[in-house]
Design a protein around this motif. Structure first.
Motif, PDB file in Angstrom:
ATOM      1  N   ASP A  16     -35.817 -17.370 -62.593  1.00  0.00           N
ATOM      2  CA  ASP A  16     -34.864 -17.910 -63.560  1.00  0.00           C
ATOM      3  C   ASP A  16     -35.512 -18.176 -64.909  1.00  0.00           C
ATOM      4  O   ASP A  16     -35.143 -19.120 -65.621  1.00  0.00           O
ATOM      5  N   GLU A  17     -36.489 -17.326 -65.259  1.00  0.00           N
ATOM      6  CA  GLU A  17     -37.133 -17.439 -66.555  1.00  0.00           C
ATOM      7  C   GLU A  17     -36.389 -16.611 -67.594  1.00  0.00           C
ATOM      8  O   GLU A  17     -35.607 -15.714 -67.263  1.00  0.00           O
ATOM      9  N   VAL A  18     -36.647 -16.900 -68.869  1.00  0.00           N
ATOM     10  CA  VAL A  18     -35.982 -16.200 -69.969  1.00  0.00           C
ATOM     11  C   VAL A  18     -37.039 -15.480 -70.796  1.00  0.00           C
ATOM     12  O   VAL A  18     -38.231 -15.800 -70.732  1.00  0.00           O
ATOM     13  N   PRO A  19     -36.626 -14.480 -71.587  1.00  0.00           N
ATOM     14  CA  PRO A  19     -37.596 -13.789 -72.448  1.00  0.00           C
ATOM     15  C   PRO A  19     -38.242 -14.757 -73.431  1.00  0.00           C
ATOM     16  O   PRO A  19     -37.596 -15.700 -73.913  1.00  0.00           O
ATOM     17  N   ASP A  20     -39.508 -14.521 -73.706  1.00  0.00           N
ATOM     18  CA  ASP A  20     -40.227 -15.359 -74.652  1.00  0.00           C
ATOM     19  C   ASP A  20     -39.503 -15.381 -75.994  1.00  0.00           C
ATOM     20  O   ASP A  20     -39.132 -14.328 -76.533  1.00  0.00           O
ATOM     21  N   ALA A  21     -39.314 -16.574 -76.544  1.00  0.00           N
ATOM     22  CA  ALA A  21     -38.533 -16.729 -77.777  1.00  0.00           C
ATOM     23  C   ALA A  21     -39.185 -16.032 -78.967  1.00  0.00           C
ATOM     24  O   ALA A  21     -38.498 -15.668 -79.933  1.00  0.00           O
ATOM     25  N   SER A  22     -40.510 -15.835 -78.911  1.00  0.00           N
ATOM     26  CA  SER A  22     -41.199 -15.206 -80.044  1.00  0.00           C
ATOM     27  C   SER A  22     -41.230 -13.683 -79.944  1.00  0.00           C
ATOM     28  O   SER A  22     -41.732 -13.019 -80.851  1.00  0.00           O
TER      29      SER A  22
ATOM     30  N   GLY B 132     -29.923 -16.861 -71.095  1.00  0.00           N
ATOM     31  CA  GLY B 132     -31.043 -16.673 -72.012  1.00  0.00           C
ATOM     32  C   GLY B 132     -31.168 -15.245 -72.491  1.00  0.00           C
ATOM     33  O   GLY B 132     -31.473 -14.989 -73.665  1.00  0.00           O
ATOM     34  N   LEU B 133     -30.919 -14.278 -71.587  1.00  0.00           N
ATOM     35  CA  LEU B 133     -30.981 -12.874 -71.987  1.00  0.00           C
ATOM     36  C   LEU B 133     -29.850 -12.539 -72.948  1.00  0.00           C
ATOM     37  O   LEU B 133     -30.052 -11.803 -73.937  1.00  0.00           O
ATOM     38  N   ARG B 134     -28.671 -13.086 -72.677  1.00  0.00           N
ATOM     39  CA  ARG B 134     -27.539 -12.829 -73.587  1.00  0.00           C
ATOM     40  C   ARG B 134     -27.816 -13.418 -74.968  1.00  0.00           C
ATOM     41  O   ARG B 134     -27.501 -12.796 -75.995  1.00  0.00           O
ATOM     42  N   ALA B 135     -28.420 -14.599 -75.014  1.00  0.00           N
ATOM     43  CA  ALA B 135     -28.749 -15.208 -76.305  1.00  0.00           C
ATOM     44  C   ALA B 135     -29.792 -14.370 -77.041  1.00  0.00           C
ATOM     45  O   ALA B 135     -29.704 -14.179 -78.263  1.00  0.00           O
ATOM     46  N   PHE B 136     -30.793 -13.867 -76.309  1.00  0.00           N
ATOM     47  CA  PHE B 136     -31.819 -13.022 -76.914  1.00  0.00           C
ATOM     48  C   PHE B 136     -31.180 -11.785 -77.530  1.00  0.00           C
ATOM     49  O   PHE B 136     -31.523 -11.372 -78.649  1.00  0.00           O
ATOM     50  N   ALA B 137     -30.221 -11.181 -76.811  1.00  0.00           N
ATOM     51  CA  ALA B 137     -29.609  -9.929 -77.247  1.00  0.00           C
ATOM     52  C   ALA B 137     -28.667 -10.102 -78.428  1.00  0.00           C
ATOM     53  O   ALA B 137     -28.222  -9.106 -79.015  1.00  0.00           O
ATOM     54  N   GLU B 138     -28.363 -11.328 -78.805  1.00  0.00           N
ATOM     55  CA  GLU B 138     -27.510 -11.532 -79.982  1.00  0.00           C
ATOM     56  C   GLU B 138     -28.229 -11.119 -81.260  1.00  0.00           C
ATOM     57  O   GLU B 138     -27.582 -10.721 -82.243  1.00  0.00           O
ATOM     58  N   THR B 139     -29.571 -11.202 -81.248  1.00  0.00           N
ATOM     59  CA  THR B 139     -30.319 -10.916 -82.477  1.00  0.00           C
ATOM     60  C   THR B 139     -31.415  -9.864 -82.323  1.00  0.00           C
ATOM     61  O   THR B 139     -31.931  -9.363 -83.320  1.00  0.00           O
TER      62      THR B 139
END
Length: 436
Positions: A281-287, A314-321
């Motif tokens: 349940d980890e998310v992609p690194d924010a950086s 988290g993946l969906r949020a990453f893919a927004e940008t």
């Protein structure tokens, strides 16, 4: 100079992997440095090679790679005492149409590098005919040199004697004969062997295989038959661009099918790889500036992936940008839903509209040449990518913008085009190399 050999066979399922691992570990136990390679697109065997030798193994592929790329990859064996290339399928088995430097056959690599071949022959259900098969393989292609054979799964001393006599009459060396030995069988599942990292006892299995082979095979004779090889200087190496500068890479039991040479090429180009685990349940690194989801076995973990809300959001949020790309299993997880073998649908991340099902099981297997119609991480429209597809899922819906025009090895257009929506892209093929 390193002693060089190719381990091949007349067909799949004869024992190439077991013999390769056993030889590698047996020679390592003698204090030799052993470097393994895998001929063809299999992405599971290199991890077993690494477990046996303590050195990373990579794929070499005559359909997807040119000679300079192959030479670049095998140059890592320059500081080894022994280099072993494990073949795929039968020695001369490849596709009908030639690729970059061959058809993908193990024989291409053997001829290209000048490495002698050790054949694994399973004479079950036959005797002298095994010698005819070995002689036919020896004589089929002038540029491929046979060093000798190892017999596997012989039924009895009398059976072994019949086969040995016939091979000796044909002028073919027999390095040893292995009786049936269930204790060194490697577990399998629908895409091949269960991965090395999933087997807690893999070290013991390889040790037992090495002990067993050393007892029944003349290791010194095998080494004596090897070629003497040293790496060639090449002007160009792999033509692979990283998908970004800082890559968030999904990496766990559900996302593990990625070619080692790809990760090495990304790092060599200056990229940094930051692993994360969707199953934890980890998310992609924010950086990170890009996220990459390799293939694997998402169908075995679909319920857990669907229930890991932090990962999915988290993946969906990453893919927004930022761009997100999935290969095969990773592509399925980027889709709307995945139906498992029991017919239960699991909600995936929904970044793409792809719907796949393992309840409607169908094998998709083969080389792929894709010309991008839209950009994907690290690639622009018009790029020509070579890869390989192997899965048992059926497409129920693929509604998004096609990512590429994809052909099989014969040039026929196939339906698995990949998809693009917003910053998300996905393909069913695993990228091996770019066309130069």
């Amino acid at each position: 100079m390193a002693a060089s050999l190719v381990i091949s066979a007349p067909a799949s399922g004869v024992g190439k992997t077991t013999l390769t691992l056993a030889l590698a570990r047996a020679w390592r136990n003698r204090g030799l440095n052993v470097q393994c390679f895998k001929s063809g697109p299999d992405y599971i065997d290199p991890a077993f090679h690494a477990a046996a030798t303590g050195r990373a193994s990579v794929n070499v592929d005559s359909w997807a790679m040119d000679r300079s790329a192959v030479a670049h990859l095998v140059s890592r064996g320059g500081n080894a005492d022994v280099v072993l290339a494990e073949g795929s399928m039968g020695l001369f088995d490849g596709v009908a149409a030639r690729g970059v430097s061959g058809t993908g056959a193990t024989a291409d690599i053997a001829e290209m590098l000048g490495w002698p071949v050790v054949l694994v022959i399973d004479p079950s259900g036959q005797a002298q005919t095994a010698a005819a098969i070995a002689a036919g393989l020896r004589d089929y292609r002038a540029g491929v040199r046979l060093g000798g054979v190892v017999l596997n799964r012989v039924a009895s001393p009398r059976h072994e004697d019949l086969v040995r006599r016939a091979l000796n009459e044909a002028g073919i060396k027999v390095f040893g004969a292995l009786p049936r030995h269930a204790e060194i069988s490697l577990p399998k599942r629908h895409l091949g062997l269960v991965q090395a990292e999933e087997q807690a006892e893999i070290g013991k299995l390889i040790d037992e295989a090495a002990r067993f082979v050393a007892e029944h095979v003349d290791l010194d004779a095998v080494l004596h038959s090897a070629g003497k090889w040293s790496p060639q200087a090449v002007a160009n190496g792999l033509n692979v661009r990283p998908p970004g500068q800082r890559i968030a890479l999904a990496r766990d039991a559900a996302f593990s099918f990625v070619y080692p040479h790809m990760l090495e090429a990304w790092r060599a180009a200056g990229a940094e790889i930051v692993p994360f685990s969707p199953l934890a349940d980890e998310v992609p690194d924010a950086s990170a500036d890009v996220c990459w989801l390799p293939g694997g076995y998402p169908e075995l973990h679909a319920g857990k992936i669907a229930g890991n809300a932090r990962f999915r959001s988290g993946l969906r949020a990453f893919a927004e940008t930022r761009p997100v790309h999935g290969e095969c299993g990773g592509y399925m997880v980027l889709g709307a839903g995945l139906t498992d073998a029991d017919g239960i649908r699991h909600e995936m991340t929904g970044l793409l509209g792809l719907e796949t099902s393992f309840a409607k099981r169908r094998m998709h297997l083969g080389y792929r040449l894709a010309e991008l119609a839209a950009p994907m991480p690290g690639q622009q429209p018009g790029a020509r990518l070579r890869g390989h597809e192997f899965h048992y899922s059926t497409i129920l819906a693929q509604p998004d913008t096609p990512l590429a025009v994809v052909h099989d090895a014969t040039g026929a257009v196939i339906a698995e085009t990949g998809s693009r929506r917003g910053h998300a892209t996905g393909t069913f093929f695993h990228l091996i190399a770019e066309d130069r």
